[in-house]
Design an enzyme around this catalytic site. Structure first.
Site, short mmCIF file in Angstrom:
data_model
loop_
_atom_site.label_atom_id
_atom_site.label_comp_id
_atom_site.label_asym_id
_atom_site.label_seq_id
_atom_site.Cartn_x
_atom_site.Cartn_y
_atom_site.Cartn_z
N CYS A 156 54.24 41.26 35.90
CA CYS A 156 53.74 39.77 34.98
C CYS A 156 53.85 39.95 33.48
O CYS A 156 53.67 38.86 32.67
CB CYS A 156 52.06 39.86 34.96
SG CYS A 156 51.83 40.34 37.36
N1 COA Z 1 37.24 37.27 52.30
C1 COA Z 1 35.88 37.83 52.26
N2 COA Z 1 35.78 38.83 51.69
C2 COA Z 1 37.21 39.91 51.18
C3 COA Z 1 38.51 39.19 51.32
C4 COA Z 1 38.28 37.55 51.74
N3 COA Z 1 39.57 37.32 51.42
N4 COA Z 1 38.90 40.09 50.36
C5 COA Z 1 38.09 41.00 50.58
N5 COA Z 1 36.75 41.00 50.26
C6 COA Z 1 35.74 42.13 50.70
C7 COA Z 1 36.05 43.68 50.55
O1 COA Z 1 36.31 43.85 51.87
C8 COA Z 1 35.17 43.41 49.88
O2 COA Z 1 34.14 44.27 51.09
P1 COA Z 1 33.19 45.43 51.05
O3 COA Z 1 32.44 45.22 49.81
O4 COA Z 1 32.15 45.17 52.75
O5 COA Z 1 33.63 46.79 51.35
C9 COA Z 1 34.73 42.99 49.47
O6 COA Z 1 34.74 41.63 49.91
C10 COA Z 1 34.68 43.19 47.33
O7 COA Z 1 36.28 43.34 47.92
P2 COA Z 1 36.92 43.85 46.53
O8 COA Z 1 38.22 43.69 46.80
O9 COA Z 1 36.37 44.50 46.27
O10 COA Z 1 36.69 42.18 45.35
P3 COA Z 1 36.95 42.40 44.15
O11 COA Z 1 35.81 41.81 43.80
O12 COA Z 1 37.34 43.87 43.49
O13 COA Z 1 37.92 41.00 43.45
C11 COA Z 1 39.61 41.16 42.51
C12 COA Z 1 39.18 41.09 44.21
C13 COA Z 1 41.61 41.29 43.30
C14 COA Z 1 39.53 39.51 42.93
C15 COA Z 1 39.34 41.67 42.02
O14 COA Z 1 39.37 43.24 41.97
C16 COA Z 1 40.43 41.56 40.27
O15 COA Z 1 40.53 40.89 39.91
N6 COA Z 1 41.80 42.62 40.74
C17 COA Z 1 42.97 42.50 39.37
C18 COA Z 1 43.64 41.51 38.94
C19 COA Z 1 44.59 41.25 40.25
O16 COA Z 1 44.03 40.12 40.14
N7 COA Z 1 45.77 41.66 39.59
C20 COA Z 1 47.06 40.81 40.30
C21 COA Z 1 48.04 41.36 39.41
S1 COA Z 1 48.23 40.86 37.46
#
Ligand code: COA
Length: 372
Positions: A156
């Site tokens: 990135c």
């Molecule tokens: N729809 C519904 N629920 C979902 C889902 C979807 N598409 N994807 C994940 N979930 C659920 C998970 O299973 C989890 O459930 P649980 O609490 O029962 O285990 C819950 O939602 C939270 O998931 P999580 O992966 O912890 O979400 P998050 O709040 O961390 O958000 C990202 C996910 C990827 C947006 C976040 O971690 C992030 O921004 N990360 C870094 C940035 C990035 O995107 N980097 C890319 C490369 S630079």
């Protein structure tokens, strides 16, 4: 030492768009199909059923509303779930070169520069379509650019690392003009069958033209300073590569696509980036208050809100930190350049801003610019 300036940018946007609702409908159809095909194993508890995705979750977790892609039909097909980009003959332009050339021509037109007067083309992106010949050399030839070209990959952060590389050569005097081109076909390395990440990426290409800052009689941005940093992490990783055959592992494995430990990335990258920007500004004697705009990497809205607040010491006005991720999703290295290309013409002479990208590696790159 010479000085470098950004004199033009270009953005290629694919014509096909996928809204969150469309994306979730395709994923849910895939999950239902997969669950039906694996009903026996699910019934015995050998494998877990695939849960549905949710458009509300996607918007709340990321701020993304839609994404552009080169091929929608393949990745919306519940039985396939990846793009359909047919193999092209070796004497036809490749996919990355084709979209990179479109963006590069826009950047050249914006600056009123002929391709023949470009001395260097860097194709800086998260993935390369082939090992060699370099995509950059193909872009150089298709454009009719002079000099030399090469590829570089810092995930990135590729665009800002490419800008520093080009600016350093301009400063040293070995080249006069460079195109940094970022063709990002993220749809091809995203795992659309995994609900944890299927919403993250989109496709795009951007290009940035840098020139020696000498006698420029057109609007431009002086490149005041550039800075790059890296710190190894496995939390964003893609194991696809040329050794695959030697591992006797040619099947379609999950780790051949984008993998991330999203929570860890969130927690570890934010302090890294905030500190990097603070140190860069302090060392250059640029106060955060004097920044008119931040053009940040476009991965996640909450991340950008956090970094903007940390850098400015207050909540940035929308105009101070424009996001484009709601329309484009994460486009890897191209994100901060899309934001810069679409939200910079209104700056007045003397206005300063900062382009910053960050991601796998980990890597972070920042470019301090001033409108001239
Ligand atoms: N729809 C519904 N629920 C979902 C889902 C979807 N598409 N994807 C994940 N979930 C659920 C998970 O299973 C989890 O459930 P649980 O609490 O029962 O285990 C819950 O939602 C939270 O998931 P999580 O992966 O912890 O979400 P998050 O709040 O961390 O958000 C990202 C996910 C990827 C947006 C976040 O971690 C992030 O921004 N990360 C870094 C940035 C990035 O995107 N980097 C890319 C490369 S630079």
């Amino acid at each position: 030492m010479h000085k470098a300036a950004i004199t033009g940018t270009g953005v290629f946007t694919p014509s096909q768009v996928i809204t969150n609702d469309e994306l979730v409908a395709a994923f849910n159809a895939h999950a239902d199909l997969w669950n039906a095909q694996n009903a026996d194993a699910i019934a015995t508890g050998a494998v877990a059923a695939k849960p549905h995705s949710s458009a509300d979750f996607i918007l709340a977790a990321s701020g993304i509303e839609q994404r552009y892609v080169l091929d929608k039909s393949g990745l919306m097909d519940p039985a396939r779930m990846f793009p359909r980009l047919p193999q092209r003959p070796d004497d036809a332009p490749g996919y990355m070169a084709e979209i990179g050339v479109d963006a590069a021509q826009k950047a050249l037109a914006a600056a009123g520069v002929n391709a023949a007067d470009v001395d260097l083309v860097i194709c800086a992106a998260s993935n390369m379509e082939r090992a060699y010949p370099a995509i950059g050399v193909e872009i150089q030839q298709l454009l009719g650019a002079g000099g030399f070209a090469f590829d570089m990959n810092v995930a990135c952060s590729s665009a800002t690392f490419g800008i520093q590389t080009a600016a350093d050569m301009i400063r040293a005097g070995s080249i006069r003009r460079a195109l940094v081109v970022n063709p990002e076909i993220c749809s091809a390395h995203l795992e659309w069958r995994d609900r944890d990440c299927h919403f993250i990426f989109g496709d795009v290409a951007t290009a940035t033209l840098l020139e020696r800052d000498e006698g420029l009689d057109k609007p431009h941005f002086k490149v005041l300073s550039t800075r790059c940093a890296t710190q190894f992490s496995n939390n964003i990783r893609n194991n696809n590569g040329y050794l695959r055959r030697t591992h006797d592992a040619m099947d379609d494995r999950r780790d051949m696509q984008f993998m991330q430990n999203g929570r860890k990335v969130f927690k570890e990258v934010l302090p890294l980036v905030s500190q990097h920007i603070a140190d860069h500004l302090a060392d250059e004697g640029v106060s955060a208050d004097s920044l008119r705009r931040l053009w940040l990497h476009q991965a996640n809205k909450t991340m950008n809100d956090y970094i903007g607040r940390k850098v400015l010491g207050r909540v940035p006005a929308p105009d101070e930190q424009p996001n484009i991720l709601q329309d484009y999703a994460n486009t890897s290295s191209a994100g901060s350049i899309i934001a810069f290309a679409k939200h910079s013409v209104d700056l007045a002479p003397g206005d300063k801003g900062l382009i910053c990208s960050f991601g796998a590696g980990y890597s972070v790159g920042s470019v301090i610019v001033e409108r001239a």
